[in-house]
Motif scaffolding. Structure first.
Motif, PDB file in Angstrom:
ATOM      1  N   GLY A  29       0.821  -1.352   0.160  1.00 47.85           N
ATOM      2  CA  GLY A  29       0.137   0.179  -0.171  1.00 47.85           C
ATOM      3  C   GLY A  29       0.699   1.171   0.003  1.00 47.85           C
ATOM      4  O   GLY A  29       1.915   1.198   0.196  1.00 47.85           O
ATOM      5  N   GLY A  30       0.091   2.600  -0.283  1.00 47.20           N
ATOM      6  CA  GLY A  30       0.884   3.661  -0.248  1.00 47.20           C
ATOM      7  C   GLY A  30       0.131   5.018  -0.798  1.00 47.20           C
ATOM      8  O   GLY A  30      -1.304   4.475  -0.939  1.00 47.20           O
ATOM      9  N   LEU A  31       0.781   5.925  -1.290  1.00 48.07           N
ATOM     10  CA  LEU A  31       0.064   7.105  -1.744  1.00 48.07           C
ATOM     11  C   LEU A  31       0.327   7.192  -3.064  1.00 48.07           C
ATOM     12  O   LEU A  31       1.506   7.104  -3.530  1.00 48.07           O
ATOM     13  N   SER A  40     -11.856  -1.292   3.345  1.00 48.46           N
ATOM     14  CA  SER A  40     -12.747  -0.627   4.232  1.00 48.46           C
ATOM     15  C   SER A  40     -12.362   0.792   4.037  1.00 48.46           C
ATOM     16  O   SER A  40     -11.308   1.154   4.453  1.00 48.46           O
ATOM     17  N   ALA A  41     -13.311   1.676   3.245  1.00 48.20           N
ATOM     18  CA  ALA A  41     -12.968   3.037   3.049  1.00 48.20           C
ATOM     19  C   ALA A  41     -13.584   3.905   4.374  1.00 48.20           C
ATOM     20  O   ALA A  41     -14.528   3.103   5.041  1.00 48.20           O
ATOM     21  N   THR A  55      -9.613   4.740  -2.284  1.00 43.60           N
ATOM     22  CA  THR A  55      -9.076   5.047  -0.930  1.00 43.60           C
ATOM     23  C   THR A  55      -9.469   4.310   0.058  1.00 43.60           C
ATOM     24  O   THR A  55     -10.779   4.462   0.483  1.00 43.60           O
ATOM     25  N   ALA A  56      -8.682   3.313   0.719  1.00 40.79           N
ATOM     26  CA  ALA A  56      -9.242   2.449   1.961  1.00 40.79           C
ATOM     27  C   ALA A  56      -8.021   1.679   2.390  1.00 40.79           C
ATOM     28  O   ALA A  56      -7.043   1.718   1.873  1.00 40.79           O
ATOM     29  N   VAL A  57      -8.464   1.055   3.529  1.00 41.80           N
ATOM     30  CA  VAL A  57      -7.738   0.097   4.130  1.00 41.80           C
ATOM     31  C   VAL A  57      -7.654  -1.232   3.450  1.00 41.80           C
ATOM     32  O   VAL A  57      -8.954  -1.737   3.397  1.00 41.80           O
ATOM     33  N   TYR A  58      -6.934  -2.016   2.710  1.00 44.32           N
ATOM     34  CA  TYR A  58      -7.081  -3.308   2.059  1.00 44.32           C
ATOM     35  C   TYR A  58      -6.943  -4.259   2.799  1.00 44.32           C
ATOM     36  O   TYR A  58      -5.562  -4.476   3.318  1.00 44.32           O
ATOM     37  N   PHE A  59      -7.600  -5.274   2.922  1.00 44.10           N
ATOM     38  CA  PHE A  59      -7.470  -6.541   3.711  1.00 44.10           C
ATOM     39  C   PHE A  59      -7.431  -7.834   2.898  1.00 44.10           C
ATOM     40  O   PHE A  59      -8.213  -7.957   1.937  1.00 44.10           O
ATOM     41  N   CYS A  60      -6.673  -8.745   3.396  1.00 40.27           N
ATOM     42  CA  CYS A  60      -6.889 -10.063   2.735  1.00 40.27           C
ATOM     43  C   CYS A  60      -7.225 -10.933   3.482  1.00 40.27           C
ATOM     44  O   CYS A  60      -7.312 -10.836   4.796  1.00 40.27           O
ATOM     45  N   LYS A  61      -8.210 -11.933   3.130  1.00 37.10           N
ATOM     46  CA  LYS A  61      -8.673 -13.098   3.827  1.00 37.10           C
ATOM     47  C   LYS A  61      -8.805 -14.440   3.027  1.00 37.10           C
ATOM     48  O   LYS A  61      -9.024 -14.565   1.780  1.00 37.10           O
ATOM     49  N   ALA A  62      -8.154 -15.389   3.818  1.00 32.35           N
ATOM     50  CA  ALA A  62      -8.091 -16.737   3.351  1.00 32.35           C
ATOM     51  C   ALA A  62      -9.249 -17.670   4.236  1.00 32.35           C
ATOM     52  O   ALA A  62      -9.772 -17.306   5.299  1.00 32.35           O
ATOM     53  N   VAL A  63      -9.681 -18.499   3.422  1.00 33.36           N
ATOM     54  CA  VAL A  63     -10.782 -19.453   3.936  1.00 33.36           C
ATOM     55  C   VAL A  63      -9.814 -20.986   4.058  1.00 33.36           C
ATOM     56  O   VAL A  63      -9.506 -21.343   2.916  1.00 33.36           O
ATOM     57  N   TRP A 102      -7.821 -13.315   8.529  1.00 40.78           N
ATOM     58  CA  TRP A 102      -7.644 -11.909   7.978  1.00 40.78           C
ATOM     59  C   TRP A 102      -6.454 -11.385   8.518  1.00 40.78           C
ATOM     60  O   TRP A 102      -5.840 -11.653   9.503  1.00 40.78           O
ATOM     61  N   GLY A 103      -5.960 -10.752   7.639  1.00 37.43           N
ATOM     62  CA  GLY A 103      -4.606  -9.993   7.772  1.00 37.43           C
ATOM     63  C   GLY A 103      -5.052  -8.694   8.484  1.00 37.43           C
ATOM     64  O   GLY A 103      -6.057  -8.279   8.835  1.00 37.43           O
ATOM     65  N   GLN A 104      -3.839  -7.643   8.667  1.00 37.29           N
ATOM     66  CA  GLN A 104      -3.868  -6.558   9.393  1.00 37.29           C
ATOM     67  C   GLN A 104      -4.204  -5.449   8.566  1.00 37.29           C
ATOM     68  O   GLN A 104      -4.751  -4.294   9.033  1.00 37.29           O
ATOM     69  N   GLY A 105      -4.249  -5.585   7.337  1.00 35.91           N
ATOM     70  CA  GLY A 105      -4.722  -4.361   6.261  1.00 35.91           C
ATOM     71  C   GLY A 105      -3.163  -3.580   5.905  1.00 35.91           C
ATOM     72  O   GLY A 105      -2.407  -3.476   6.682  1.00 35.91           O
ATOM     73  N   THR A 106      -3.634  -2.994   4.724  1.00 33.40           N
ATOM     74  CA  THR A 106      -2.494  -2.051   4.078  1.00 33.40           C
ATOM     75  C   THR A 106      -3.208  -0.858   3.716  1.00 33.40           C
ATOM     76  O   THR A 106      -4.482  -0.879   2.856  1.00 33.40           O
ATOM     77  N   GLN A 107      -2.835   0.431   3.918  1.00 32.68           N
ATOM     78  CA  GLN A 107      -3.350   1.502   3.481  1.00 32.68           C
ATOM     79  C   GLN A 107      -3.000   1.956   2.075  1.00 32.68           C
ATOM     80  O   GLN A 107      -1.881   1.896   1.867  1.00 32.68           O
ATOM     81  N   VAL A 108      -4.235   2.055   1.374  1.00 26.12           N
ATOM     82  CA  VAL A 108      -4.044   2.695   0.086  1.00 26.12           C
ATOM     83  C   VAL A 108      -4.726   4.001  -0.205  1.00 26.12           C
ATOM     84  O   VAL A 108      -5.891   4.147   0.400  1.00 26.12           O
TER      85      VAL A 108
END
Length: 118
Positions: A9-11, A39-40, A90-98, A108-114
């Motif tokens: 993630g980043g700007l 999550s925006a 623009t949001a925090v992006y999370f990945c989820k594994a099942v 769930w991961g902790q998320g990365t900001q975009v």
């Protein structure tokens, strides 16, 4: 225990690109689907894209043609290539594994900001 770690993630300015990575570790069972969610600010978490262990993909309508999800099973990593980014991305992006031994469970991961500037 299963651990998911997002990165990349980043700007970026509108129209630019970013590539997110999700590394999965600690799994003692096969992981089926891995998805990207976001999550925006002020909005509910929403599905962005998902990929199965066999490579089947699904995308939210608002990212079709712009984002691409891929999976490298050998590296236990899932990627999200994001092109033509818009400020509304623009949001925090999370990945989820099942996965699970007897019952499916979400990890769930902790998320990365975009952040996409106009």
């Amino acid at each position: 225990q299963v651990q998911l770690v997002e990165s990349g993630g980043g700007l970026v300015q509108a129209g630019g690109s970013l590539r997110l990575s999700c590394s999965v570790s600690g799994s003692t069972f096969p992981i089926s689907d891995i998805g990207w969610y976001r999550s925006a600010p002020g909005k509910q978490r929403e599905l962005v894209a998902i990929i199965s262990s066999g490579g089947r993909t699904n995308y939210a309508d608002f990212v079709k043609g712009r984002f691409s999800i891929s999976r490298d099973n050998a590296k236990n990593t899932v990627y999200l290539q994001m092109n033509s980014l818009k400020p509304e991305d623009t949001a925090v992006y999370f990945c989820k594994a099942v996965g699970g031994t007897y019952f499916l469970h979400d990890y769930w991961g902790q998320g990365t900001q975009v952040t996409v500037s106009s």
